[in-house]
Scaffold this motif. Structure first.
Motif, PDB file in Angstrom:
ATOM      1  N   MET A   1      45.869  40.185  70.354  1.00 13.86           N
ATOM      2  CA  MET A   1      45.138  39.523  69.619  1.00 13.86           C
ATOM      3  C   MET A   1      44.464  38.671  69.323  1.00 13.86           C
ATOM      4  N   LEU A   2      43.054  38.610  70.333  1.00 20.12           N
ATOM      5  CA  LEU A   2      41.633  38.887  70.783  1.00 20.12           C
ATOM      6  C   LEU A   2      41.209  38.998  69.344  1.00 20.12           C
ATOM      7  N   TYR A   3      41.509  40.516  69.279  1.00 20.70           N
ATOM      8  CA  TYR A   3      40.340  41.601  67.958  1.00 20.70           C
ATOM      9  C   TYR A   3      40.959  40.280  66.727  1.00 20.70           C
ATOM     10  N   LYS A   4      42.015  40.344  66.750  1.00 21.46           N
ATOM     11  CA  LYS A   4      42.534  39.529  65.109  1.00 21.46           C
ATOM     12  C   LYS A   4      41.786  38.392  65.025  1.00 21.46           C
ATOM     13  N   ASP A   5      42.076  37.617  66.694  1.00 25.71           N
ATOM     14  CA  ASP A   5      41.595  35.980  66.176  1.00 25.71           C
ATOM     15  C   ASP A   5      39.969  36.310  66.072  1.00 25.71           C
ATOM     16  N   THR A   6      39.040  37.145  66.560  1.00 21.73           N
ATOM     17  CA  THR A   6      38.216  36.959  66.579  1.00 21.73           C
ATOM     18  C   THR A   6      37.234  37.504  65.189  1.00 21.73           C
ATOM     19  N   GLN A   7      38.705  37.702  64.362  1.00 25.96           N
ATOM     20  CA  GLN A   7      37.977  39.087  62.327  1.00 25.96           C
ATOM     21  C   GLN A   7      37.475  39.897  63.036  1.00 25.96           C
ATOM     22  N   ARG A   8      37.826  40.698  64.205  1.00 23.70           N
ATOM     23  CA  ARG A   8      37.740  42.655  64.585  1.00 23.70           C
ATOM     24  C   ARG A   8      38.498  43.914  63.627  1.00 23.70           C
ATOM     25  N   LEU A   9      39.476  43.461  62.924  1.00 28.87           N
ATOM     26  CA  LEU A   9      40.443  43.969  62.618  1.00 28.87           C
ATOM     27  C   LEU A   9      40.668  45.174  62.373  1.00 28.87           C
ATOM     28  N   THR A  10      40.247  45.715  62.492  1.00 33.49           N
ATOM     29  CA  THR A  10      39.893  47.746  62.442  1.00 33.49           C
ATOM     30  C   THR A  10      39.747  47.693  63.703  1.00 33.49           C
ATOM     31  N   GLU A  11      39.471  47.295  65.095  1.00 28.46           N
ATOM     32  CA  GLU A  11      39.267  47.209  66.591  1.00 28.46           C
ATOM     33  C   GLU A  11      40.544  47.271  66.612  1.00 28.46           C
ATOM     34  N   ALA A  12      41.265  46.055  66.691  1.00 27.78           N
ATOM     35  CA  ALA A  12      42.677  45.901  66.667  1.00 27.78           C
ATOM     36  C   ALA A  12      43.661  46.874  66.166  1.00 27.78           C
ATOM     37  N   LEU A  42      55.166  48.536  67.509  1.00 28.93           N
ATOM     38  CA  LEU A  42      55.112  48.420  65.614  1.00 28.93           C
ATOM     39  C   LEU A  42      55.205  47.176  64.742  1.00 28.93           C
ATOM     40  N   ASN A  43      55.615  46.124  64.999  1.00 29.90           N
ATOM     41  CA  ASN A  43      55.457  44.537  64.959  1.00 29.90           C
ATOM     42  C   ASN A  43      54.190  44.114  64.929  1.00 29.90           C
ATOM     43  N   ASN A  44      53.294  44.257  66.343  1.00 28.79           N
ATOM     44  CA  ASN A  44      52.320  43.646  66.337  1.00 28.79           C
ATOM     45  C   ASN A  44      51.372  44.848  65.602  1.00 28.79           C
ATOM     46  N   LEU A  45      51.418  45.645  64.876  1.00 27.40           N
ATOM     47  CA  LEU A  45      50.831  46.319  64.098  1.00 27.40           C
ATOM     48  C   LEU A  45      50.749  45.777  61.811  1.00 27.40           C
ATOM     49  N   ALA A  46      52.095  46.144  62.149  1.00 25.38           N
ATOM     50  CA  ALA A  46      52.621  45.167  60.864  1.00 25.38           C
ATOM     51  C   ALA A  46      52.493  43.978  61.169  1.00 25.38           C
ATOM     52  N   ALA A  47      51.910  43.307  61.907  1.00 24.06           N
ATOM     53  CA  ALA A  47      51.481  41.567  61.595  1.00 24.06           C
ATOM     54  C   ALA A  47      50.285  41.777  61.216  1.00 24.06           C
ATOM     55  N   LEU A  48      49.199  42.580  62.095  1.00 22.74           N
ATOM     56  CA  LEU A  48      48.143  42.346  61.252  1.00 22.74           C
ATOM     57  C   LEU A  48      47.687  43.008  60.484  1.00 22.74           C
TER      58      LEU A  48
END
Length: 48
Positions: A1-12, A42-48
Motif C-alpha cells: 500500500m505504501l507504493y500505491k500511496d506514493t504513486q509508485r504503481l509499477t513497483e506496487a 488478488l483483491n489488492n492487485l485489482a484495487a491497485l
C-alpha cells in the motif's frame, strides 16, 4: 500500500505479483491456510 500511496504503481504491481506467486505456491500444499492470502492479494492487485 505504501507504493500505491506514493504513486509508485509499477513497483506496487510487481510486489503484488511476487506475493501472489509465493502464496499460490504455498496454497498448493496447504490451500485452507494460504487460499485466503491468494484471494486477498488478488483483491489488492485489482484495487491497485
Amino acid at each position: 500500500m505504501l507504493y500505491k500511496d506514493t504513486q509508485r504503481l509499477t513497483e506496487a504491481e510487481s510486489a503484488f505479483r511476487e506475493a501472489l506467486d509465493i502464496y499460490r505456491n504455498l496454497a498448493e500444499a496447504n490451500p485452507s491456510v494460504y487460499g485466503p492470502d491468494v484471494t486477498l492479494t488478488l483483491n489488492n492487485l485489482a484495487a491497485l
